[in-house]
Design an enzyme around this catalytic site. Structure first.
Site, PDB file in Angstrom:
ATOM      1  N   SER A 153     -45.320 -61.861  34.199  1.00 58.68           N
ATOM      2  CA  SER A 153     -46.095 -61.590  33.185  1.00 58.68           C
ATOM      3  C   SER A 153     -47.177 -62.375  32.325  1.00 58.68           C
ATOM      4  O   SER A 153     -48.150 -61.437  33.360  1.00 58.68           O
ATOM      5  CB  SER A 153     -45.111 -62.059  31.885  1.00 58.68           C
ATOM      6  N   ASP A 157     -37.929 -52.573  32.930  1.00 61.31           N
ATOM      7  CA  ASP A 157     -39.202 -53.592  32.369  1.00 61.31           C
ATOM      8  C   ASP A 157     -39.911 -51.834  31.501  1.00 61.31           C
ATOM      9  O   ASP A 157     -40.694 -51.497  31.566  1.00 61.31           O
ATOM     10  CB  ASP A 157     -40.081 -54.090  33.000  1.00 61.31           C
ATOM     11  N   HIS A 172     -38.020 -56.200  31.342  1.00 58.27           N
ATOM     12  CA  HIS A 172     -39.249 -56.819  31.319  1.00 58.27           C
ATOM     13  C   HIS A 172     -38.460 -59.088  32.071  1.00 58.27           C
ATOM     14  O   HIS A 172     -39.272 -60.215  32.897  1.00 58.27           O
ATOM     15  CB  HIS A 172     -39.765 -57.792  29.910  1.00 58.27           C
TER      16      HIS A 172
END
Lengths: 370, 207
Positions: free
Chosen positions: A145, A309, A342
């Protein structure tokens, strides 16, 4: 493994905005041992609300690190082989200088007088830390991320200081959708009267706004499927609807719980500053010419994305991979099957471990041969 | 997982099961840049890295196989051969390998052209549909041949284009692909007599 957070201080740091922070402090932890020629160091970079405590059990709170399933003896980042470093990002609120830190010029918290920071500023401070630890070249920078953005930035800003990077579930520039969710979070905080233009440090913090921001965030970290599996339409401690606006559904209870829990560990102003840094993130500085950005870099890449995701969708990783291929870069890529959305890079780690282990071992071999 | 499971590349790669790998290993010069299309679990590339010190890249569509290739240290990426080559610059590699995969590609001619664009040379190996066992199976059963070379039922075969050695020679002639060398194999032995009838596998070096 009980670990303690350490801290390093530097006189000043020049920021992308033109401002200078004087002085600046960075909180960090290390795991494993640095070898004699300082060639086994790996920097792990944390996501938005993470901190320096990536692995082991914290000395103070007795809590496991946020990537404890990936870092440790025999794990993906094997601390029997590698010296692993993790630091809290600039602008954060867990030991590194951020809006909640005391401005030495005024004796009060910076609050909204804190300069706006960028991902590149975060990475610049990490480089200062790496310098101070006597490490000339990192074996790898790895993170998911926002941690992946930092890993990419390392490859572009300091290509001679990093042999390989592992950007996971990330992007080379923040998209409209990603900016949009961040903006909802920021507006929730700023709409809370307790926010008081950021000057709440000696008062009640904007807990309701920050909690709503976190609730939105949590939704984006999961997937339709993982929410269906985890909550479905199950009711919370009741057999039928309450016909009121208390908690009916399990998912409501979960989000409220996560929101409230977050307020006790995170500073609302840090939320504003860090999301802004994410939104400004664009490896190409607006030119869109990603190949140019990577051209100076002969870093090896292991790019990982996850099929479910939707916050950092696989196509964004594939864009990075395609460009690296175009310049004949050394890139490995896998789109891992996962239902966790995610969050997968934090929880669905068996296959990720397999990839990281093999990639690090081959990078270490190449380094030794060179 | 035990901590001593870390050195995948040094595991001996069994090349015995894939005789074409031996030929490919013979062709490739040490230290060259190699792209393997449809690299599977990266066995050939890992062997080439270890024994020929090549700079290795692989493409593979199956996630599980890409994972294994990366785990053994090969820079493989998950992608489609038919589309994936377009990104590479001209002559980015010394060799582009297509090992036992030509018959699985959707647009074989396009793939071959692209291989010769991004590679100085191309190495193509494929199972020979002209082999006598295939002819015999077809002749006697009247059904889509199911043999040691082509072990699949027609409905679940990954092979979508069937070609013999003579077919490939024809295509190279028509398309102007220069054949530098040809190797014909039955098991791991070389075949020099009636290859289109007797060779199970052909390996062509183009360029």
């Amino acid at each position: 493994m009980v670990v303690e957070t350490k801290s390093a201080q530097f006189d000043s740091i020049a920021l992308d905005s033109g401002a200078t922070l004087t002085p600046v402090e960075i909180a960090y932890e290390t795991y494993g041992n640095l070898n004699a020629d300082a060639s086994n160091a790996i920097l792990v970079t944390h996501a938005f609300t993470g901190d320096a405590h990536a692995a082991g059990i914290s000395h103070d709170a007795g809590k496991p690190g946020w990537w404890d399933n990936m870092i440790g003896p025999g794990k993906a980042f094997d601390t029997d082989r590698y010296f692993v470093i993790c630091s809290n990002v600039l602008g954060g609120c867990q030991g590194t200088t951020g809006p909640g830190s005391i401005n030495p010029a005024t004796g009060s918290p910076y609050a909204m007088t804190f300069p706006v920071i960028t991902i590149r500023d975060m990475v610049r401070l990490q480089r200062m830390l790496i310098d101070s630890l006597g490490i000339r070249r990192l074996l790898c920078v790895a993170g998911g991320s926002m941690g992946g953005m930092q890993a990419l930035e390392w490859a572009v800003s300091y290509p001679d200081r990093v042999l390989s990077t592992i950007p996971i579930a990330t992007t080379w520039r923040h998209s409209a959708q990603q900016i949009a969710f961040n903006e909802v979070g920021r507006q929730a905080i700023m709409a809370d009267p307790d926010w008081s233009d950021g000057d709440y440090y000696d008062k009640k913090p904007p807990a309701r706004g920050l909690s709503v921001a976190r609730m939105v965030g949590h939704i984006t970290y999961m997937s339709d499927e993982s929410m269906r599996e985890k909550f479905g339409r199950r009711l919370r401690e009741k057999e039928k609807f309450g016909f009121d606006f208390g908690v009916d559904f399990e998912v409501e209870s979960y989000l409220r719980y996560r929101g409230n829990q977050f307020v006790s560990r995170f500073d609302a102003n840090s939320y504003l500053y860090i999301t802004k840094a994410e939104d400004y993130f664009d490896l190409t500085n607006g030119t869109g010419k990603l190949a140019e950005a990577f051209r100076q870099s002969d870093t090896r890449f292991l790019v990982i994305s996850f099929t479910s995701d939707w916050l950092y969708p696989s196509y964004q990783s594939q864009e990075i991979v395609r460009v690296l291929r175009r310049i004949n870069g050394d890139v490995a890529y896998c789109d891992l099957q996962s239902n966790y959305g995610h969050d997968a890079f934090l929880v669905d780690i068996a296959e990720q471990t397999e990839l990281v282990k093999g990639f690090l071992a081959s990078t270490a071999r190449m380094a030794k041969a060179a | 997982m035990a901590s001593n499971t870390m050195t995948p590349v040094s595991q001996p790669v069994s090349l015995a099961e894939r005789p074409d790998f031996n030929v490919i290993g013979e062709i490739i010069q040490p230290g060259s840049r190699v792209l393997d299309l449809g690299c599977g679990e990266g066995a050939l590339l890992a062997w080439l890295v270890e024994n020929k010190q090549v700079l290795a890249r692989g493409v593979e569509i199956e996630a599980a196989q890409v994972r294994k290739a990366i785990a053994r240290g090969v820079s493989a990426y998950q992608g489609d051969i038919d589309e994936g080559l377009a990104d590479y610059p001209d002559k980015a590699f010394d060799y582009v390998i297509l090992s036992q995969t030509l018959q699985e590609t959707r647009a074989p001619l396009q793939v071959l052209r692209e291989m010769l664009r991004v590679g100085r040379r191309a190495i193509v190996s494929f199972p020979n549909f002209g082999h006598w066992t295939v002819r015999q199976a077809m002749l006697f059963t009247g059904q889509a041949p199911k043999t040691k070379l082509f072990p699949y039922d027609w409905y679940n075969s990954p092979n979508i284009h069937f070609l013999s050695i003579n077919d490939f020679e024809d295509l190279c002639r028509q398309s102007g692909f220069p054949i530098e060398k040809r190797y014909f194999l039955s098991g791991s032995s070389r075949v020099s007599f009636l290859p289109n009838l007797l060779a199970q596998t052909a390996v062509f070096l183009l360029g």
